[in-house]
Design a protein around this motif. Structure first.
Motif, PDB file in Angstrom:
ATOM      1  N   LEU A  82     -10.089   4.180  10.520  1.00 34.14           N
ATOM      2  CA  LEU A  82      -9.563   5.015   9.833  1.00 34.14           C
ATOM      3  C   LEU A  82     -10.705   5.717   8.901  1.00 34.14           C
ATOM      4  O   LEU A  82     -11.705   4.956   8.760  1.00 34.14           O
ATOM      5  N   ARG A  83     -10.645   7.099   9.179  1.00 31.60           N
ATOM      6  CA  ARG A  83     -11.669   7.685   8.329  1.00 31.60           C
ATOM      7  C   ARG A  83     -11.066   8.226   6.965  1.00 31.60           C
ATOM      8  O   ARG A  83     -10.131   8.914   7.152  1.00 31.60           O
ATOM      9  N   PHE A  84     -12.193   8.536   6.062  1.00 28.02           N
ATOM     10  CA  PHE A  84     -11.618   9.064   4.624  1.00 28.02           C
ATOM     11  C   PHE A  84     -12.866   9.911   4.271  1.00 28.02           C
ATOM     12  O   PHE A  84     -14.017   9.383   3.964  1.00 28.02           O
ATOM     13  N   GLY A  85     -12.510  11.111   4.181  1.00 24.87           N
ATOM     14  CA  GLY A  85     -13.417  12.030   3.906  1.00 24.87           C
ATOM     15  C   GLY A  85     -12.980  13.076   2.819  1.00 24.87           C
ATOM     16  O   GLY A  85     -12.035  13.169   2.335  1.00 24.87           O
ATOM     17  N   ALA A  86     -13.748  14.269   2.810  1.00 21.54           N
ATOM     18  CA  ALA A  86     -13.540  15.364   1.747  1.00 21.54           C
ATOM     19  C   ALA A  86     -12.491  15.920   2.287  1.00 21.54           C
ATOM     20  O   ALA A  86     -11.858  16.721   1.420  1.00 21.54           O
ATOM     21  N   THR A  87     -11.885  16.039   3.696  1.00 21.70           N
ATOM     22  CA  THR A  87     -10.919  16.878   3.820  1.00 21.70           C
ATOM     23  C   THR A  87      -9.728  16.262   4.646  1.00 21.70           C
ATOM     24  O   THR A  87      -8.857  16.594   4.896  1.00 21.70           O
ATOM     25  N   ALA A  88      -9.953  14.905   4.745  1.00 25.06           N
ATOM     26  CA  ALA A  88      -9.040  14.138   5.629  1.00 25.06           C
ATOM     27  C   ALA A  88      -9.286  12.761   5.229  1.00 25.06           C
ATOM     28  O   ALA A  88     -10.023  12.235   4.967  1.00 25.06           O
ATOM     29  N   THR A  89      -7.752  12.009   4.971  1.00 25.61           N
ATOM     30  CA  THR A  89      -7.949  10.420   4.730  1.00 25.61           C
ATOM     31  C   THR A  89      -7.052   9.883   5.701  1.00 25.61           C
ATOM     32  O   THR A  89      -6.196  10.249   6.256  1.00 25.61           O
ATOM     33  N   ALA A  90      -7.288   8.408   5.754  1.00 28.48           N
ATOM     34  CA  ALA A  90      -6.790   7.578   6.555  1.00 28.48           C
ATOM     35  C   ALA A  90      -6.513   8.353   8.300  1.00 28.48           C
ATOM     36  O   ALA A  90      -5.553   8.057   8.760  1.00 28.48           O
ATOM     37  N   ALA A  91      -7.422   8.900   8.505  1.00 30.55           N
ATOM     38  CA  ALA A  91      -7.636   9.703   9.880  1.00 30.55           C
ATOM     39  C   ALA A  91      -7.595   8.773  11.071  1.00 30.55           C
ATOM     40  O   ALA A  91      -8.753   8.004  11.149  1.00 30.55           O
ATOM     41  N   PRO A 127     -15.576  10.340  -2.335  1.00 30.75           N
ATOM     42  CA  PRO A 127     -15.698  11.611  -1.741  1.00 30.75           C
ATOM     43  C   PRO A 127     -14.278  11.991  -1.144  1.00 30.75           C
ATOM     44  O   PRO A 127     -13.995  13.106  -1.171  1.00 30.75           O
ATOM     45  N   TYR A 128     -13.395  10.982  -1.053  1.00 28.44           N
ATOM     46  CA  TYR A 128     -12.264  11.155  -0.482  1.00 28.44           C
ATOM     47  C   TYR A 128     -10.854  11.073  -1.474  1.00 28.44           C
ATOM     48  O   TYR A 128      -9.802  11.395  -0.971  1.00 28.44           O
ATOM     49  N   THR A 137      -6.214  11.920  14.413  1.00 27.43           N
ATOM     50  CA  THR A 137      -5.007  11.920  14.294  1.00 27.43           C
ATOM     51  C   THR A 137      -4.194  11.653  13.002  1.00 27.43           C
ATOM     52  O   THR A 137      -4.800  10.690  12.407  1.00 27.43           O
ATOM     53  N   ALA A 138      -3.119  11.914  12.620  1.00 25.58           N
ATOM     54  CA  ALA A 138      -2.286  11.506  11.448  1.00 25.58           C
ATOM     55  C   ALA A 138      -3.244  11.521  10.307  1.00 25.58           C
ATOM     56  O   ALA A 138      -2.691  10.784   9.485  1.00 25.58           O
ATOM     57  N   ALA A 139      -4.042  12.365  10.229  1.00 21.04           N
ATOM     58  CA  ALA A 139      -5.107  12.861   9.157  1.00 21.04           C
ATOM     59  C   ALA A 139      -4.209  13.497   7.976  1.00 21.04           C
ATOM     60  O   ALA A 139      -3.622  14.308   7.789  1.00 21.04           O
ATOM     61  N   GLN A 140      -4.233  12.457   6.679  1.00 20.40           N
ATOM     62  CA  GLN A 140      -3.541  12.863   5.488  1.00 20.40           C
ATOM     63  C   GLN A 140      -4.560  13.737   4.631  1.00 20.40           C
ATOM     64  O   GLN A 140      -5.778  13.773   4.921  1.00 20.40           O
ATOM     65  N   PRO A 192      -6.736  14.657   1.337  1.00 21.03           N
ATOM     66  CA  PRO A 192      -7.411  13.737   0.409  1.00 21.03           C
ATOM     67  C   PRO A 192      -6.661  13.338  -0.868  1.00 21.03           C
ATOM     68  O   PRO A 192      -5.534  13.953  -1.240  1.00 21.03           O
ATOM     69  N   MET A 228     -15.441   6.864   3.410  1.00 22.69           N
ATOM     70  CA  MET A 228     -15.089   5.574   3.541  1.00 22.69           C
ATOM     71  C   MET A 228     -14.706   5.324   4.918  1.00 22.69           C
ATOM     72  O   MET A 228     -14.075   6.325   5.506  1.00 22.69           O
ATOM     73  N   LEU A 229     -14.623   4.130   5.181  1.00 24.30           N
ATOM     74  CA  LEU A 229     -14.164   3.772   6.877  1.00 24.30           C
ATOM     75  C   LEU A 229     -13.348   2.392   6.585  1.00 24.30           C
ATOM     76  O   LEU A 229     -13.841   1.627   5.844  1.00 24.30           O
ATOM     77  N   GLN A 230     -12.362   2.382   7.287  1.00 26.47           N
ATOM     78  CA  GLN A 230     -11.614   1.226   7.304  1.00 26.47           C
ATOM     79  C   GLN A 230     -11.531   0.728   8.732  1.00 26.47           C
ATOM     80  O   GLN A 230     -10.855   1.522   9.480  1.00 26.47           O
TER      81      GLN A 230
END
Lengths: 333, 333, 333, 333
Positions: free
Chosen positions: A260-269, B233-234, B267-270, B272, C248-250
């Motif tokens: 899962l990726r978390f950044g400035a434009t998307a979280t939990a991607a 940053p997220y 996918t399924a990106a929330q 921030p 962040m990465l998970q």
């Protein structure tokens, strides 16, 4: 150890070959393809034999069962030949693009007890299967609505399309079967459909669609919606949603891994969905073979049979009539 | 209708003003700030009065209760003055950066029954509260591990940092309290900490850290980990995880809305996470006021009190000792 | 086709046997176990041979490589024997419970170019690997905090525990290695730990813990937290979280399939996590073998080597010192 | 400060009253209800006046704008009266259950520049709005399929049903509007529908359905599916999915807070969805009022207007024709 012959060594045939070889209870005894090079590629340096013809396979007493993964136009012939030879057969879908041919095949094999399994692999997907089991166990009370989403990652080439019999016979056929699998005894009796070439408008020239929504009704009024597209830029989209009087179930998409990726434009991607059916349904194909081996060895297995192939096609036929008429069409088997 | 006075009209004071005005059971009777313009801005064209001084507020018989949102150095004085005047007070955290001053304040107000509530707003967050309630109800059996993640979206300015008393007194103080809230009667007895200026190495010049991991142990050995950063940053990262003998609970991050994006790389990106505490804990601040009004009007409310403020600071003190010594330090209250 | 011998036919040995057989580039040439019945069970009716002794395996010119899955106390001996015989070896972790023995083994094999791979299978998990690759690609800027959560579904039996060398040497060893894998060149230099028998207080009698939190610091101050429990009622909990200056990465947990349940008390509920390492890390074990075959056949592979086994154990040693002293302990290799 | 009058003090009227009072730019000047007690309850001890009649409101020069939340049968009359009196009006949906009456109302107010806003609150939901904005910004390329799921938590009473004009006029009306909002300029031209009383078969006696699937087509062939049920045991289910040539967007359900539960039978289980529209669309109702105030004060606002109310009803009419005919029906405005 079941000695299995494979007819057809294209993309899906090669996958069957790998699965048969990896499964401890089966052995890939021989293969055949009209293109000898394709069969040879599957043989490689293994001890699998090359069969000169399908007929040689059906005649070979050392062969316990046959997997048919050749072009659709040959399916009904090989099913008939397999049944005549007493060889259990696992045949890829669809049985034929021509409903009359399917009915003729049905007549030809009537009364046989030779196992005929149709390759509706999605019934064996662990998520879809768990959904069906939860439904059957009454976990969500009475089923009232069922939604099947099935979108391919990217459209096939024009050549493929010209021989595939139309998206609804080629692709939706899986969803018709999956819906029937979920519905149990309660068969769809009426079908309505809309479709258009929305992604590639050029398909209009070959009278083909690439997006469709199909709604079916069962006798007691249960509502089923199938939702297809030939292109999903985020990956192969395969979902089932079952709404009941006491809860809801979803069989959700799967990713290759859990990053899962978390950044400035998307979280939990999540990462894009698994591409394509060989990856997404890898487990399903393996479990399909396991069920086939159980069936052939008399251990009993719940598998899609000839009648399921016929009924899925009957739903596709009704959908095409509905596309033409603009109205709900009854299902005729 | 509770007549509330507000001392301090900075960012957090303005937020308190809005909440008091929006809540049907409270009225913002008057405001004060050392900068008259800030107080005037809060008054606007409302019927809120301007108080000339804090003393005038404490002396005003029309004022039922006081919210203190002025600079930290004034908190203990105003708590003492409020208690002396018999006015219930809701005071922002921390009580003071100097533990000795907090102890003196404790002595000064000893024996009072005037309500003193400390602004540990996170206790009122619906997710954190639901986690605590599930814990208290035994939903996960015995609690064994607790992890509090708290990361600000972006670091404050150098000016703020110079007056804030260090990240662990300023920011982690909330997490110490949140951990105590979750632990119930079982107080941390030992603290260990590591911290460094990893995001902005220049902070070393002012002997400040911006990332910390703090581990606490309670008498029966329960393990608590606090995990802080001054920059995420997220978005504002606020999570609690409670691991028990019979299950796990997480109070997860919240997004502004439910949009999910699906594309070629994700996918399924929330979206921030909500920035910053005023947005993330909006509901918590409103519920904090509701509890304060309940407390003042004698309806009973479970709120963080003076002793909670003191104990959170005691944990911060132990953490700073541990940073210096490299070893677990006992907690002294 | 690599001819592989397997020493040790217990639970994990049997799994290795299956993987070697399923992989097209390897063949399970022979097996050995001190319990002949265990080896025979693995052989079954296959063409795998039974080796009379480990020595026979090391002496057999037909054996290309060896997998060691016997009890820990034999690992260092077999590594030395394999290297002396010029046979590449994939050895399960840990190398030995006694750090001095590991150092002696290091000395004994110094200078060899015979490949020695240690079975830190988690490095090959697609999610963890994708996280590491994203980290290495700078996707989240500078790494500042790393959190590894590792909780077994249920505690092992007392017999196992008595021989396992303590939870931190037995179970956390994987997390030490995983942390090092994520950190790249930046080694932990200091370790602090807390642990207690919180789930089964009886473990105190054998001086064992079942919950631990371990914090490590690298030379530039990066913070690493390992978080272990011997029991997680919701399944095998395996997560990695990497916090960086730019994101962040998970690497998240995985379920068996994608069924989600929606009802009166819970929505979007997933199924429990995969139990246990054989299921959760199935793909990782297969990819580990693939890397081993690449390594042995000279195609190059990034694998955990002897030094990684030694360094993970050095971290465990420091953690035990920290448990005893209550302070951060330097790492000594 | 906009002086707003409210006509209708039932459940939704009371909610409007609260929102008007909480919003700094509006004041609840007076209220009216045919049941005086209902109006008095809304007044409470506030400074809101009681209006003797709607006529008194329309005649009162101190009233800047009117919110109509009375029974549906009065909506068109009050819209006409408001426009005649030059008072901007925010009217709850639907305009009328009788399409001819709506057309007559349209004729009656033709040419007016008095703002008439229809209460399609869901357009203001932050998630749905963000989806629309992403669509409009071309984030997913060309829209090809749109799916709106709307399921109420539990069915209304028989009395309500008898006056509501049928589920598709009463409940689906929101989804017709939401679909049009997403489609922008591209209007649905054809509607097909299926519906049945699947949850409560007794509804057949009053010729009512409780589950429906409705499919619409726009001129260029875009496909829209609306999916309704009067009962969702897991809470109010409100989702939008937009599939495009370059990606997909979903506006997902929302929970009250972020608690997740992990146990032996379920992991990452969220709490049930927010019940009911007052909770789920709280923010949307507030933003709807904000837009109305902007509109009335001439600051411009994108709001659903009379024509949107008419067109949503025209889609419902076509759906009812399709239910009867079993075929796709053209939309007539």
């Amino acid at each position: 150890m079941l000695n299995i012959a494979l007819i057809g060594c294209g993309r899906i045939g090669r996958m069957h070959a790998e699965i048969v070889r990896a499964y401890p209870r089966s052995r890939l005894a021989c293969v055949h393809d009209v293109h000898a090079a394709a069969a040879e590629a599957v043989r490689g340096d293994s001890d699998t034999a090359l069969a000169e013809s399908p007929e040689a396979i059906f005649a070979d007493p050392a062969i316990d069962a046959v997997i048919v993964a050749s072009v659709t136009a040959t399916h009904a012939d090989y099913i008939e030949a397999a049944v005549a030879a007493g060889k259990p057969v696992l045949c890829e879908k669809p049985i034929d693009l021509d409903f009359a041919r399917v009915k003729a095949c049905e007549a030809a094999i009537a009364g046989t007890d030779v196992p005929v399994q149709i390759g509706f692999n999605r019934r064996f997907d662990p998520g879809h299967r768990a959904l069906r089991d939860a439904l059957a166990a009454g976990e969500i009370g009475k089923l009232v609505q069922l939604i099947v989403t099935s979108r391919d990652p990217s459209p096939p080439g024009r050549d493929y399309l010209l021989g595939a019999g139309g998206m609804i016979r080629d692709m939706t056929i899986h969803d018709f079967d999956l819906a029937r699998f979920m519905l149990g005894e309660d068969e769809p009796v009426e079908v309505w459909a809309t479709g258009a070439p929305l992604i590639d408008p050029d398909l209009r020239k070959i009278d083909e669609v690439d997006c469709a929504m199909i709604v079916m009704r069962t006798a007691p009024g249960r509502q089923v919606m199938l939702n297809n597209a030939r292109q999903a830029p985020y990956g192969y989209d395969q979902r089932v949603e079952a709404m009941g009087s006491a809860g809801m179930l979803q069989s959700a998409n799967r990713t290759e891994h859990g990053l899962l990726r978390f950044g400035a434009t998307a979280t939990a991607a999540q990462t894009p969905y698994l591409n394509f059916f060989i990856e997404r349904y890898r487990e399903a194909f393996a479990l399909q073979l396991e069920a086939f081996v159980d069936l052939v060895t008399g251990q009993g297995a719940e598998v899609p049979v000839f009648d399921d192939g016929l009924r899925a096609l009957a739903l596709a036929e009704a959908a095409y009539r509905a596309l033409a008429s603009g109205r709900s069409e009854p299902v005729t088997v």
